[in-house]
Structures are given as C-alpha cells and as structure tokens.
Design a protein around this motif. Structure first.
Motif, PDB file in Angstrom:
ATOM      1  N   PHE A   1      39.211  76.784  14.145  1.00 50.62           N
ATOM      2  CA  PHE A   1      40.504  76.710  13.470  1.00 50.62           C
ATOM      3  C   PHE A   1      41.673  76.573  14.437  1.00 50.62           C
ATOM      4  CE2 PHE A   1      37.984  78.842  10.169  1.00 50.62           C
ATOM      5  CZ  PHE A   1      38.197  77.954   9.136  1.00 50.62           C
ATOM      6  N   SER A   2      41.396  76.335  15.698  1.00 46.80           N
ATOM      7  CA  SER A   2      42.490  76.179  16.657  1.00 46.80           C
ATOM      8  C   SER A   2      43.310  74.926  16.364  1.00 46.80           C
ATOM      9  CB  SER A   2      41.951  76.146  18.078  1.00 46.80           C
ATOM     10  OG  SER A   2      41.069  75.070  18.236  1.00 46.80           O
ATOM     11  N   TRP A   3      42.723  73.912  15.775  1.00 49.08           N
ATOM     12  CA  TRP A   3      43.465  72.716  15.414  1.00 49.08           C
ATOM     13  C   TRP A   3      44.549  73.046  14.395  1.00 49.08           C
ATOM     14  CZ3 TRP A   3      43.488  71.521  10.278  1.00 49.08           C
ATOM     15  CH2 TRP A   3      42.471  72.072   9.495  1.00 49.08           C
ATOM     16  N   PHE A   4      44.290  74.025  13.521  1.00 50.77           N
ATOM     17  CA  PHE A   4      45.247  74.438  12.511  1.00 50.77           C
ATOM     18  C   PHE A   4      46.526  74.982  13.168  1.00 50.77           C
ATOM     19  CE2 PHE A   4      46.890  77.875   9.782  1.00 50.77           C
ATOM     20  CZ  PHE A   4      47.261  77.123   8.675  1.00 50.77           C
ATOM     21  N   TRP A   5      46.389  75.791  14.197  1.00 54.52           N
ATOM     22  CA  TRP A   5      47.548  76.347  14.897  1.00 54.52           C
ATOM     23  C   TRP A   5      48.312  75.248  15.633  1.00 54.52           C
ATOM     24  CZ3 TRP A   5      49.179  80.704  13.251  1.00 54.52           C
ATOM     25  CH2 TRP A   5      48.296  81.621  12.733  1.00 54.52           C
ATOM     26  N   PHE A   6      47.595  74.285  16.181  1.00 56.95           N
ATOM     27  CA  PHE A   6      48.247  73.158  16.842  1.00 56.95           C
ATOM     28  C   PHE A   6      49.103  72.375  15.853  1.00 56.95           C
ATOM     29  CE2 PHE A   6      48.219  68.672  18.140  1.00 56.95           C
ATOM     30  CZ  PHE A   6      48.912  68.796  19.331  1.00 56.95           C
ATOM     31  N   ILE A   7      48.573  72.135  14.664  1.00 57.43           N
ATOM     32  CA  ILE A   7      49.323  71.405  13.639  1.00 57.43           C
ATOM     33  C   ILE A   7      50.544  72.203  13.201  1.00 57.43           C
ATOM     34  CG2 ILE A   7      49.202  70.564  11.238  1.00 57.43           C
ATOM     35  CD1 ILE A   7      46.347  69.682  11.840  1.00 57.43           C
ATOM     36  N   LEU A   8      50.407  73.520  13.030  1.00 54.37           N
ATOM     37  CA  LEU A   8      51.547  74.349  12.637  1.00 54.37           C
ATOM     38  C   LEU A   8      52.662  74.296  13.678  1.00 54.37           C
ATOM     39  CD1 LEU A   8      50.024  77.567  11.054  1.00 54.37           C
ATOM     40  CD2 LEU A   8      51.323  75.771   9.921  1.00 54.37           C
ATOM     41  N   VAL A   9      52.310  74.391  14.933  1.00 54.35           N
ATOM     42  CA  VAL A   9      53.309  74.340  15.998  1.00 54.35           C
ATOM     43  C   VAL A   9      53.967  72.960  16.021  1.00 54.35           C
ATOM     44  CG1 VAL A   9      53.622  74.396  18.514  1.00 54.35           C
ATOM     45  CG2 VAL A   9      52.244  76.140  17.382  1.00 54.35           C
ATOM     46  N   PHE A  10      53.188  71.919  15.868  1.00 53.36           N
ATOM     47  CA  PHE A  10      53.725  70.565  15.850  1.00 53.36           C
ATOM     48  C   PHE A  10      54.685  70.367  14.674  1.00 53.36           C
ATOM     49  CE2 PHE A  10      53.491  66.139  14.427  1.00 53.36           C
ATOM     50  CZ  PHE A  10      54.009  65.519  15.560  1.00 53.36           C
ATOM     51  N   LEU A  11      54.303  70.850  13.494  1.00 55.41           N
ATOM     52  CA  LEU A  11      55.162  70.717  12.320  1.00 55.41           C
ATOM     53  C   LEU A  11      56.459  71.517  12.481  1.00 55.41           C
ATOM     54  CD1 LEU A  11      52.573  70.806   9.395  1.00 55.41           C
ATOM     55  CD2 LEU A  11      53.896  68.846  10.222  1.00 55.41           C
ATOM     56  N   ALA A  12      56.372  72.691  13.067  1.00 55.50           N
ATOM     57  CA  ALA A  12      57.572  73.496  13.300  1.00 55.50           C
ATOM     58  C   ALA A  12      58.509  72.781  14.265  1.00 55.50           C
ATOM     59  CB  ALA A  12      57.180  74.874  13.834  1.00 55.50           C
ATOM     60  N   ALA A  13      57.958  72.203  15.325  1.00 54.24           N
ATOM     61  CA  ALA A  13      58.776  71.476  16.294  1.00 54.24           C
ATOM     62  C   ALA A  13      59.390  70.229  15.638  1.00 54.24           C
ATOM     63  CB  ALA A  13      57.944  71.090  17.510  1.00 54.24           C
ATOM     64  N   ALA A  14      58.616  69.549  14.837  1.00 51.24           N
ATOM     65  CA  ALA A  14      59.122  68.359  14.143  1.00 51.24           C
ATOM     66  C   ALA A  14      60.228  68.754  13.166  1.00 51.24           C
ATOM     67  CB  ALA A  14      57.989  67.651  13.415  1.00 51.24           C
ATOM     68  N   ALA A  15      60.071  69.884  12.470  1.00 57.60           N
ATOM     69  CA  ALA A  15      61.092  70.332  11.536  1.00 57.60           C
ATOM     70  C   ALA A  15      62.393  70.661  12.286  1.00 57.60           C
ATOM     71  CB  ALA A  15      60.598  71.560  10.765  1.00 57.60           C
ATOM     72  N   LEU A  16      62.291  71.293  13.439  1.00 59.19           N
ATOM     73  CA  LEU A  16      63.492  71.591  14.228  1.00 59.19           C
ATOM     74  C   LEU A  16      64.189  70.311  14.682  1.00 59.19           C
ATOM     75  CD1 LEU A  16      62.332  74.618  16.376  1.00 59.19           C
ATOM     76  CD2 LEU A  16      64.019  74.615  14.527  1.00 59.19           C
ATOM     77  N   VAL A  17      63.429  69.325  15.100  1.00 55.27           N
ATOM     78  CA  VAL A  17      64.007  68.055  15.531  1.00 55.27           C
ATOM     79  C   VAL A  17      64.706  67.383  14.365  1.00 55.27           C
ATOM     80  CG1 VAL A  17      63.428  65.729  16.308  1.00 55.27           C
ATOM     81  CG2 VAL A  17      62.417  67.708  17.452  1.00 55.27           C
ATOM     82  N   ILE A  18      64.065  67.359  13.209  1.00 56.21           N
ATOM     83  CA  ILE A  18      64.665  66.732  12.031  1.00 56.21           C
ATOM     84  C   ILE A  18      65.940  67.466  11.615  1.00 56.21           C
ATOM     85  CG2 ILE A  18      64.321  66.311   9.544  1.00 56.21           C
ATOM     86  CD1 ILE A  18      61.387  65.679  10.243  1.00 56.21           C
ATOM     87  N   ILE A  19      65.923  68.781  11.647  1.00 56.12           N
ATOM     88  CA  ILE A  19      67.116  69.563  11.264  1.00 56.12           C
ATOM     89  C   ILE A  19      68.282  69.244  12.175  1.00 56.12           C
ATOM     90  CG2 ILE A  19      68.064  71.910  11.227  1.00 56.12           C
ATOM     91  CD1 ILE A  19      65.335  72.834  10.159  1.00 56.12           C
ATOM     92  N   PHE A  20      68.041  69.175  13.470  1.00 54.80           N
ATOM     93  CA  PHE A  20      69.136  68.935  14.407  1.00 54.80           C
ATOM     94  C   PHE A  20      69.598  67.480  14.399  1.00 54.80           C
ATOM     95  CE2 PHE A  20      67.605  72.934  16.338  1.00 54.80           C
ATOM     96  CZ  PHE A  20      68.789  73.650  16.221  1.00 54.80           C
ATOM     97  N   ILE A  21      68.715  66.552  14.089  1.00 53.15           N
ATOM     98  CA  ILE A  21      69.117  65.131  14.054  1.00 53.15           C
ATOM     99  C   ILE A  21      69.864  64.830  12.764  1.00 53.15           C
ATOM    100  CG2 ILE A  21      68.227  62.772  13.849  1.00 53.15           C
ATOM    101  CD1 ILE A  21      66.089  63.518  15.858  1.00 53.15           C
TER     102      ILE A  21
END
Length: 75
Positions: free
Chosen positions: A53-73
């Motif tokens: 399930f380590s891939w699941f944590w990678f996806i969560l971190v990626f989605l959180a980072a993407a959400a922060l980028v989208i919010i600031f842009i």
C-alpha cells in the motif's frame, strides 16, 4: 603517580601488558552483538514495514502537492 620510561627502551613490560589488555578488550567487544533495543521495544511491537500500500501514500502526497499548486495558481 607516574611512570618513568626511557626513550631507548622499545617496549617495557607495562606497555606490553597494557597493549595485550587492550587487544583482549577489543576482541571481546567485537564479538558482542550491536544491540540498541529499538527493534525489540514495546513501541514497535505489532507494527509492520511498508507493504504493497505504499503506492497509496505516494498518490496522496502527490495529490496534496497538486492541490496546493492549483490553489496558489488559481487564487
């Protein structure tokens, strides 16, 4: 207390005994296990290492980072 040693004396009996004692202690300590107590601690009991399930944590971190980028842009 002090010990007087002449310069021309290669090795006195005392220095031979000291070096033999140090070698013996080093040999004993190298045979001991490197035990730090962490692996057997109660804190780590019933825990598992990262599994499939380590891939699941990678996806969560990626989605959180993407959400922060989208919010600031967008903002």
């Amino acid at each position: 207390m002090g010990i007087l040693v002449e310069k021309d004396e290669d090795k006195s009996e005392l220095s031979r005994r000291i070096s033999a004692d140090l070698r013996e202690r080093a040999a004993k300590s190298s045979k001991q296990e490197d035990y730090d107590g962490v692996e057997d601690s109660e804190y780590l009991r019933n825990t598992r290492k990262t599994n499939s399930f380590s891939w699941f944590w990678f996806i969560l971190v990626f989605l959180a980072a993407a959400a922060l980028v989208i919010i600031f842009i967008v903002h």
